[in-house]
Design a protein around this motif. Structure first.
Motif, short mmCIF file in Angstrom:
data_model
loop_
_atom_site.label_atom_id
_atom_site.label_comp_id
_atom_site.label_asym_id
_atom_site.label_seq_id
_atom_site.Cartn_x
_atom_site.Cartn_y
_atom_site.Cartn_z
N GLN A 39 -7.75 6.79 5.88
CA GLN A 39 -8.91 7.35 5.20
C GLN A 39 -10.02 7.32 6.23
O GLN A 39 -10.72 6.30 6.38
CB GLN A 39 -9.29 6.51 3.97
CG GLN A 39 -10.48 7.07 3.22
CD GLN A 39 -10.09 8.20 2.30
OE1 GLN A 39 -9.30 8.03 1.39
NE2 GLN A 39 -10.68 9.37 2.52
N LYS A 43 -13.40 12.10 5.41
CA LYS A 43 -12.20 12.94 5.32
C LYS A 43 -11.31 12.47 4.18
O LYS A 43 -11.44 11.36 3.68
CB LYS A 43 -11.43 12.89 6.64
CG LYS A 43 -12.19 13.49 7.81
CD LYS A 43 -11.31 13.52 9.05
CE LYS A 43 -12.03 14.15 10.22
NZ LYS A 43 -11.18 14.19 11.45
N GLU A 44 -10.38 13.32 3.81
CA GLU A 44 -9.44 12.97 2.75
C GLU A 44 -8.40 11.98 3.25
O GLU A 44 -8.15 11.88 4.45
CB GLU A 44 -8.75 14.23 2.23
CG GLU A 44 -9.69 15.21 1.52
CD GLU A 44 -8.93 16.37 0.92
OE1 GLU A 44 -9.57 17.17 0.20
OE2 GLU A 44 -7.71 16.50 1.17
N GLU A 46 -5.09 10.80 4.36
CA GLU A 46 -4.19 11.64 5.17
C GLU A 46 -2.93 10.89 5.58
O GLU A 46 -3.01 9.75 6.06
CB GLU A 46 -4.94 12.09 6.43
CG GLU A 46 -4.13 12.89 7.42
CD GLU A 46 -4.86 13.13 8.72
OE1 GLU A 46 -5.85 12.43 9.00
OE2 GLU A 46 -4.44 14.04 9.47
N SER A 114 -0.39 12.07 -2.89
CA SER A 114 -1.07 11.93 -4.18
C SER A 114 -0.25 11.21 -5.26
O SER A 114 -0.83 10.54 -6.11
CB SER A 114 -1.51 13.30 -4.70
OG SER A 114 -0.41 14.16 -4.91
#
Length: 130
Positions: A39, A43-44, A46, A114
């Protein structure tokens, strides 16, 4: 559970190298696809590197390909991420994670984190700064 082996602050200069490792307890890594995630600031979450149980399939995000190498030692129940050429924008919290082989593939695990994982570490801060 998964725990980071290194303790303390992971501070590295731009262009430098760092190795992260995780050790599994309670469960056996043999039956799990494992990966490294981060993280980074702004940013997301990843997926950056994932490897299957047989160690014959590895996925790297384009952003780290050629600079990062992930390995695992099923006998020692450990996994590692060797990073080189680190850049300041890679500062963030890094996690190791494991998902049962029947539930994922290396590409799926890294490209779509996710759904979550069976196990995930608490994360370790990596700071790339001069």
């Amino acid at each position: 559970q998964l725990k980071h082996v290194e303790s303390g602050e992971n501070l590295v200069q731009p262009g430098g190298s760092l190795r992260l490792s995780c050790a599994a307890s309670v469960f056996t890594l043999d039956y799990y696809t494992v990966g490294w995630f981060r993280q980074a600031r702004g940013k997301e979450f990843e997926g950056i590197a994932c490897i299957n149980s047989g160690k014959d399939t590895v996925y790297y995000a384009d952003s780290v390909k050629g600079r990062f190498t992930t390995t695992r030692d099923n006998d020692k129940n450990t996994m590692s991420l060797q990073m080189s050429g680190l850049m300041p924008n890679e500062t963030g919290v890094y996690y190791c994670a494991a998902t049962h082989t029947h539930l994922t593939t290396v590409q799926k695990m890294c490209l779509d984190p996710s759904p979550g994982f069976n196990y995930r570490s608490q994360g370790t801060q990596v700071t790339v700064s001069s």
